[in-house]
Enzyme design. Sequence first.
Site, PDB file in Angstrom:
ATOM      1  N   CYS A 105       0.851  -1.193   0.000  1.00  0.00           N
ATOM      2  CA  CYS A 105       0.000   0.000   0.000  1.00  0.00           C
ATOM      3  C   CYS A 105       0.885   1.240   0.000  1.00  0.00           C
ATOM      4  O   CYS A 105       1.862   1.295   0.747  1.00  0.00           O
ATOM      5  CB  CYS A 105      -0.879  -0.018   1.248  1.00  0.00           C
ATOM      6  SG  CYS A 105      -1.982   1.393   1.372  1.00  0.00           S
ATOM      7  N   HIS A 147      -8.946  -3.904  -2.379  1.00  0.00           N
ATOM      8  CA  HIS A 147      -8.017  -3.151  -1.532  1.00  0.00           C
ATOM      9  C   HIS A 147      -8.421  -1.669  -1.493  1.00  0.00           C
ATOM     10  O   HIS A 147      -8.473  -1.054  -0.422  1.00  0.00           O
ATOM     11  CB  HIS A 147      -6.588  -3.319  -2.085  1.00  0.00           C
ATOM     12  CG  HIS A 147      -5.538  -2.533  -1.354  1.00  0.00           C
ATOM     13  ND1 HIS A 147      -4.554  -3.132  -0.605  1.00  0.00           N
ATOM     14  CD2 HIS A 147      -5.305  -1.197  -1.267  1.00  0.00           C
ATOM     15  CE1 HIS A 147      -3.775  -2.186  -0.074  1.00  0.00           C
ATOM     16  NE2 HIS A 147      -4.207  -1.005  -0.468  1.00  0.00           N
ATOM     17  N   GLU A 148      -8.733  -1.098  -2.662  1.00  0.00           N
ATOM     18  CA  GLU A 148      -9.103   0.322  -2.718  1.00  0.00           C
ATOM     19  C   GLU A 148     -10.461   0.560  -2.069  1.00  0.00           C
ATOM     20  O   GLU A 148     -10.674   1.571  -1.402  1.00  0.00           O
ATOM     21  CB  GLU A 148      -9.103   0.834  -4.166  1.00  0.00           C
ATOM     22  CG  GLU A 148      -7.759   0.732  -4.884  1.00  0.00           C
ATOM     23  CD  GLU A 148      -6.597   1.332  -4.124  1.00  0.00           C
ATOM     24  OE1 GLU A 148      -6.799   2.349  -3.435  1.00  0.00           O
ATOM     25  OE2 GLU A 148      -5.493   0.762  -4.189  1.00  0.00           O
ATOM     26  N   HIS A 151     -10.151   1.031   1.496  1.00  0.00           N
ATOM     27  CA  HIS A 151      -9.700   2.375   1.885  1.00  0.00           C
ATOM     28  C   HIS A 151     -10.869   3.319   2.118  1.00  0.00           C
ATOM     29  O   HIS A 151     -10.835   4.112   3.062  1.00  0.00           O
ATOM     30  CB  HIS A 151      -8.804   2.986   0.793  1.00  0.00           C
ATOM     31  CG  HIS A 151      -7.350   2.639   0.927  1.00  0.00           C
ATOM     32  ND1 HIS A 151      -6.614   2.928   2.050  1.00  0.00           N
ATOM     33  CD2 HIS A 151      -6.495   2.035   0.066  1.00  0.00           C
ATOM     34  CE1 HIS A 151      -5.362   2.523   1.873  1.00  0.00           C
ATOM     35  NE2 HIS A 151      -5.262   1.959   0.677  1.00  0.00           N
TER      36      HIS A 151
HETATM   37 ZN   LIG Z   1      -3.628   0.988  -0.112  1.00  0.00          ZN
END
Ligand SMILES: [Zn+2]
Length: 193
Positions: A105, A147-148, A151
Amino acid sequence: MILPIMAYGDPTLRKIGKEIDKDFSNLPDLIENMTETMNQANGVGLAAPQIGKAIRLFLIDASPFAESDELDEAEINFLKDYKRVIINPEIISEEGEDWVFNEGCLSIPNINEDVTRKDTIIVSYLDENFEQQEETLTGLAARIFQHEYDHIEGILFTDKISSLKKRLLKKKLENISKGKVEVSYRMKFPKAK
Ligand SMILES: [Zn+2]
């Protein structure tokens, strides 16, 4: 314009992002600056909380993954062109096999850990023109999206590793918050003196 990327420990990384509409201030500029920032840092994705904005917006550019020689030609060709602006997304379903992949990341430089996620997702989102899109993603494209998406929910990949590994990483993560880390792109460290 290159924006500073918030490092681990920044409170914005823990906020749940708000939905945005077409009138969100300077959205085209924001998207352009985020694209430049992601590319300069060699990222495959960048979410708005990482540049300090708690909104439901992220970018994907899977092309760096197309360099991998472990992939078949069809996946390389797909990833090479898989670039997206994702606004107000939803993950409609996650299915298929559990799949382990070593994630990293931009907000947590020099740390990579295995994370298990499902290998196939169906997603919907608005693109940069605020047109509704729906896609089925597998493999690395799905992985970046997941993954995004985390966030904009205030979740980091280090939340998803074993408690033993978390303990082993504690000191490194603290050092990242303080700016004690080698990094080749612009960052903002919440505990830098
Ligand atoms: Zn990330």
